[in-house]
Design an enzyme around this catalytic site. Structure first.
Site, mmCIF file in Angstrom:
data_model
loop_
_atom_site.group_PDB
_atom_site.id
_atom_site.type_symbol
_atom_site.label_atom_id
_atom_site.label_comp_id
_atom_site.label_asym_id
_atom_site.label_seq_id
_atom_site.Cartn_x
_atom_site.Cartn_y
_atom_site.Cartn_z
ATOM 1 C CB VAL A 265 29.237 -0.105 -47.948
ATOM 2 C CG1 VAL A 265 28.897 -0.918 -46.710
ATOM 3 C CG2 VAL A 265 30.011 1.120 -47.596
ATOM 4 N N GLY A 266 28.032 -1.693 -50.164
ATOM 5 C CA GLY A 266 27.033 -2.664 -50.612
ATOM 6 C C GLY A 266 27.590 -3.505 -51.754
ATOM 7 C CB ILE B 53 20.917 7.070 -47.165
ATOM 8 C CG1 ILE B 53 20.692 6.456 -45.777
ATOM 9 C CG2 ILE B 53 20.560 8.539 -47.153
ATOM 10 C CD1 ILE B 53 21.624 5.380 -45.406
ATOM 11 N NE ARG C 261 23.321 -0.392 -53.300
ATOM 12 C CZ ARG C 261 24.292 0.277 -52.668
ATOM 13 N NH1 ARG C 261 24.047 1.441 -52.128
ATOM 14 N NH2 ARG C 261 25.517 -0.232 -52.590
ATOM 15 C CG ASP D 18 22.563 9.687 -51.588
ATOM 16 O OD1 ASP D 18 22.823 10.558 -52.434
ATOM 17 O OD2 ASP D 18 23.420 8.888 -51.160
ATOM 18 C CG HIS E 247 24.313 6.373 -54.919
ATOM 19 N ND1 HIS E 247 23.781 5.170 -55.285
ATOM 20 C CD2 HIS E 247 25.024 6.119 -53.787
ATOM 21 C CE1 HIS E 247 24.139 4.234 -54.426
ATOM 22 N NE2 HIS E 247 24.901 4.790 -53.501
ATOM 23 C CB ILE E 248 26.642 12.539 -53.296
ATOM 24 C CG1 ILE E 248 25.405 13.258 -52.723
ATOM 25 C CG2 ILE E 248 26.800 12.810 -54.777
ATOM 26 C CD1 ILE E 248 25.583 14.759 -52.575
ATOM 27 N N GLY E 249 26.124 9.725 -50.989
ATOM 28 C CA GLY E 249 26.199 9.439 -49.546
ATOM 29 C C GLY E 249 27.610 9.446 -48.990
ATOM 30 C CB SER E 250 30.395 7.249 -49.296
ATOM 31 O OG SER E 250 30.523 6.929 -50.673
HETATM 32 O O1 LIG Z 1 26.265 3.133 -51.858
HETATM 33 C C1 LIG Z 1 27.404 3.162 -51.532
HETATM 34 C C2 LIG Z 1 28.152 2.015 -51.100
HETATM 35 O O2 LIG Z 1 27.605 0.897 -51.090
HETATM 36 O O3 LIG Z 1 29.341 2.205 -50.766
#
Ligand SMILES: O=CC(=O)O
Length: 239
Positions: free
Chosen positions: A3-4, A154, A156, A180, A204-207
């Site tokens: 996403v980012g 969650i 950065r 995260d 970093h497992i948010g998604s």
């Molecule tokens: O951090 C996760 C994303 O940006 O998709």
């Protein structure tokens, strides 16, 4: 496939005419799920409690042993009410919190960031990283937090002044932290955050749900095909 796009040099992309696709909005719901999980795990000390259980330190004689804080009746502040922030707020709606504070770029927020960090029992950072938001949680704002405040990030790692955060945790000036995202990633094993009991760290497992990662991969593949076909991407960043 993210996403980012804070890791991409947008000026260079534009200069050389390289198109940029991303996966905006596909992962918002699952990142909000991760956020709620991390919030509860940190506030209720799940990992510390689990460690106590597996190391034989389970005490059932003390009624306040391993007590954390309830989300119910608390003030929750969300910094950044984009797609992810809104999805977190909707989920929190069923927790019977006493007040939801938020700040966002779009709609006029009711509080300033300083007021939010000062008043909230739980602070959630869900804002995109850019020049304006880097260190949005700085030393001064950490100093304003309640001594029991729980901070969850969650977005950065660079949204938080991590050195100032480590100092505050060492001095027990805040209640706990759930991250995260952190600086750097992967976090070196000698980083002080790793040994702190009031810190919950996720890699970093948010998604990272199978469904969301599959959907992100499909959109990314479609974006690549669109570039090869010289047509519109499913999700394109306007440079
Ligand atoms: O951090 C996760 C994303 O940006 O998709």
């Amino acid at each position: 496939m993210s996403v980012g796009y804070d890791h991409v040099d947008l000026i260079a992309m534009k200069k050389y005419g390289v198109r940029l696709g991303h996966t905006s909005n596909i992962s918002s719901e699952v990142i909000a799920e991760t956020t709620i999980g991390l919030l509860i795990a940190t506030a209720r000390r799940f990992f510390e409690a689990n460690h106590a259980l597996i190391t034989g330190e389970w005490k059932d004689s003390d009624i306040f042993w391993m007590c954390g804080r309830s989300i119910r009746n608390s003030i929750v502040g969300i910094i950044g009410c984009g797609n992810i922030g809104i999805s977190i707020a909707k989920k929190l709606n069923s927790f019977n919190i006493s007040q939801l504070l938020y700040t966002s770029r779009g709609e006029k927020p009711e509080v300033t960031i300083d007021e939010l960090v000062e008043q909230s029992d739980f602070i959630i950072v869900s804002v995109a990283l850019n020049e304006d938001t880097k260190y949005i949680i700085n030393r001064k704002r950490i100093a304003k937090m309640k001594s029991h405040a729980v901070l969850v990030n969650i977005g950065r790692g660079e949204l938080i002044d991590q050195d100032a955060l480590i100092e505050a945790l060492r001095e027990n000036r805040i209640g706990g932290v759930g991250l995260d995202v952190m600086t750097p990633e992967p976090l070196p094993l000698d980083n002080p955050l790793i040994k702190m009991t009031n810190v919950v760290l996720l890699p970093h497992i948010g998604s990272s749900s199978i469904e969301t990662r599959t959907e992100m991969a499909v959109v990314t593949a479609k974006n690549i095909i669109a570039v090869l076909d010289n047509s519109a991407m499913t999700k394109e960043v306007q440079l």
